[in-house]
Design an enzyme around this catalytic site. Structure first.
Site, PDB file in Angstrom:
ATOM      1  N   SER B 136       0.854  -1.190   0.000  1.00  0.00           N
ATOM      2  CA  SER B 136       0.000   0.000   0.000  1.00  0.00           C
ATOM      3  C   SER B 136       0.888   1.238   0.000  1.00  0.00           C
ATOM      4  CB  SER B 136      -0.875   0.005   1.262  1.00  0.00           C
ATOM      5  OG  SER B 136      -1.468   1.268   1.452  1.00  0.00           O
ATOM      6  N   TYR B 149      -1.002  -0.773  10.420  1.00  0.00           N
ATOM      7  CA  TYR B 149      -1.241  -1.038   9.003  1.00  0.00           C
ATOM      8  C   TYR B 149      -0.077  -0.535   8.155  1.00  0.00           C
ATOM      9  CZ  TYR B 149      -3.481  -1.072   4.420  1.00  0.00           C
ATOM     10  OH  TYR B 149      -3.776  -1.293   3.106  1.00  0.00           O
TER      11      TYR B 149
END
Lengths: 227, 231
Positions: B136, B149
């Site tokens: 990501s 995350y």
């Protein structure tokens, strides 16, 4: 079918390391596994006989599982000398032909094994021309050798199993010492044809600490880039 | 042709990828790994004419991965492509992040891809293959409040780059993509107020994945490929 003996009994005294060189990491992988992985991909190899000291068996066994090795692997006890280790490995060989390699030479290509196996000659070794001068001597020169007549003997090597076993038995009886098996076989039967196939310059033996540094470069140049 | 293993195929980028890749002819067998059986069955109904099998696993229980991958190999006799797409997020600032939440994120986002790559490589290394990890943009740039995350995705990027070199000898190509804002359930947790119709759609990421795992592509491995849509 052929059996492959992998000599892994060295103690690595010249590496100045408590761990033998064949278990040290080269390009992130134990030196011995570079060869085992390539042997594992060759269909005509029936089994791999790893000659090693008892204390490393469980570590190698774990590596075989970790690397998903599918070939049947037997272990043979290492001897006091290289010659004794080969003899130990030979006692586990049941095939007509046997290939011998050493764990400290991790840069052998799968193709090198294959051309040895596929050769119509029963006894074949890998060798390369010597590009430096070798003379006889200790602390003084005692004799000359003709460079063009010399060959740098490498591994792997392939032999007729019975011929090699028989030569080893003779050597034991006569207490003769040899540093590799083509010499041993030739000494006892000069009528046997031992073919020399040209090797590659990067099939070096990891012996000294600097070889790990050189080895890392060879790995990058010949294996990663090739892929 | 071969077998493609996909995680996270129950929705979002995973589902869109499973559908698209199944129709392009690179692979004739698919193993979908995940916990939501109904969602994966729905995905299967949208896939092309290929052989598909579903394997139930909650990636929190990463210890089960070796056994599952062993079963995949037993069922299909080859593993040629691995698409690590499943992801998890529990966005919290440092002082609110519990060890449990941090560990859960890492189990799904880091430990599971690691184990899947390790186990698949055991089978893939004999004839080469492709691994693609979905990281990501959060793994590349600071995102206060997304500690677990963002750091887990940074780990995915680093793992991919490390393994590109390590697995080159086996002719296994490792790809890493970092999508920006994409309309998925996970994105909804990260940005609950965002209108999903205004950002990149899962199908657009799937299209890039499909191009990367084309067996003829060999030039884009080993780099973190950012996928962003400019509006």
């Amino acid at each position: 079918m052929i059996s492959a003996i992998l000599l892994s009994g060295g103690v690595g005294s010249r590496m100045h390391n408590s761990m033998p060189k064949q278990y040290m990491l080269l390009a992130g992988k134990p030196v011995i596994m570079h060869t085992v992985e390539r042997l594992d991909t060759i269909e005509s190899i029936k089994n791999i006989i790893i000659v090693c000291s008892e204390e490393y068996r469980s570590a190698i066994d774990l590596m075989l599982k970790q690397y998903g090795i599918r070939k049947f692997v037997k272990f043979a006890p290492a001897g006091q000398t290289r010659q004794a280790s080969v003899r130990s490995g030979l006692s586990f060989v049941e095939t007509e032909a046997v290939m011998i390699h050493e764990a400290a030479r991790p840069f052998v290509q799968t193709e090198d094994f294959s051309r040895l196996i596929e050769s119509t000659d029963e006894n074949v070794i890998i060798g390369s021309p010597i590009n430096y001068t070798v003379i006889k001597g200790d602390d003084c020169v005692t004799g000359l050798l003709e460079r063009s007549e010399l060959v740098n003997v490498q591994l792997p090597q392939k032999f007729n199993t019975e011929l090699l076993k028989s030569a080893h038995e003779k050597a034991v009886k006569e207490e003769k010492k040899f540093t590799e098996d083509a010499s041993l076989l030739y000494y006892y039967d000069q009528s046997v044809r031992i073919r020399i196939m040209e090797g590659t310059e990067y099939n070096i033996k990891i012996t000294n600490p600097i070889d790990m540094v050189i080895g890392d470069m060879i790995y990058r140049e010949y294996f990663q880039r090739r892929a | 042709m071969g077998t493609c293993v996909i995680t996270g195929a129950g929705d979002g980028i995973g589902r869109a990828t499973a559908i698209e890749v199944s129709k392009c002819g690179y692979y004739d067998s698919f193993a979908l790994l995940g916990r939501n059986l109904k969602a994966m069955e729905n995905t299967v109904s949208l896939m092309g004419d290929v052989h598909v099998k579903i394997y139930e696993i909650d990636f929190v229980n990463v210890e089960k991965i070796p056994e599952i991958i062993g079963r995949v190999y037993k069922d299909f006799h080859s593993i040629d492509c691995l698409l690590n797409i499943a992801g998890y997020t529990d966005p919290q600032p440092l002082l609110s992040t519990s060890l449990e939440s941090f560990e859960l994120t890492y189990r799904v986002n880091v430990f599971a891809p690691f184990l899947l790559m390790r186990e698949c490589t055991k089978y893939m290394k004999r004839r080469g293959g492709k691994i693609l990890n979905v990281a990501s943009t959060a793994g590349m740039t600071p995102r206060p409040g997304w500690l677990s995350y963002a750091s887990s995705k940074a780990s995915v990027i680093a793992m991919s780059q490390t393994l590109t070199d390590e697995l080159a000898e086996y002719d296994i190509k490792v790809y890493c993509i970092s999508p920006g804002r994409c309309a998925t359930k996970l994105r909804r947790k990260l940005a609950p107020d965002e209108d999903p119709s205004t950002i990149m759609q899962p199908e657009e990421v799937a299209d890039v994945i499909n191009k990367l795992i084309d067996p003829n592509d060999t030039c884009l491995d080993g780099q973190n490929i950012v996928i962003r849509k400019r509006f």
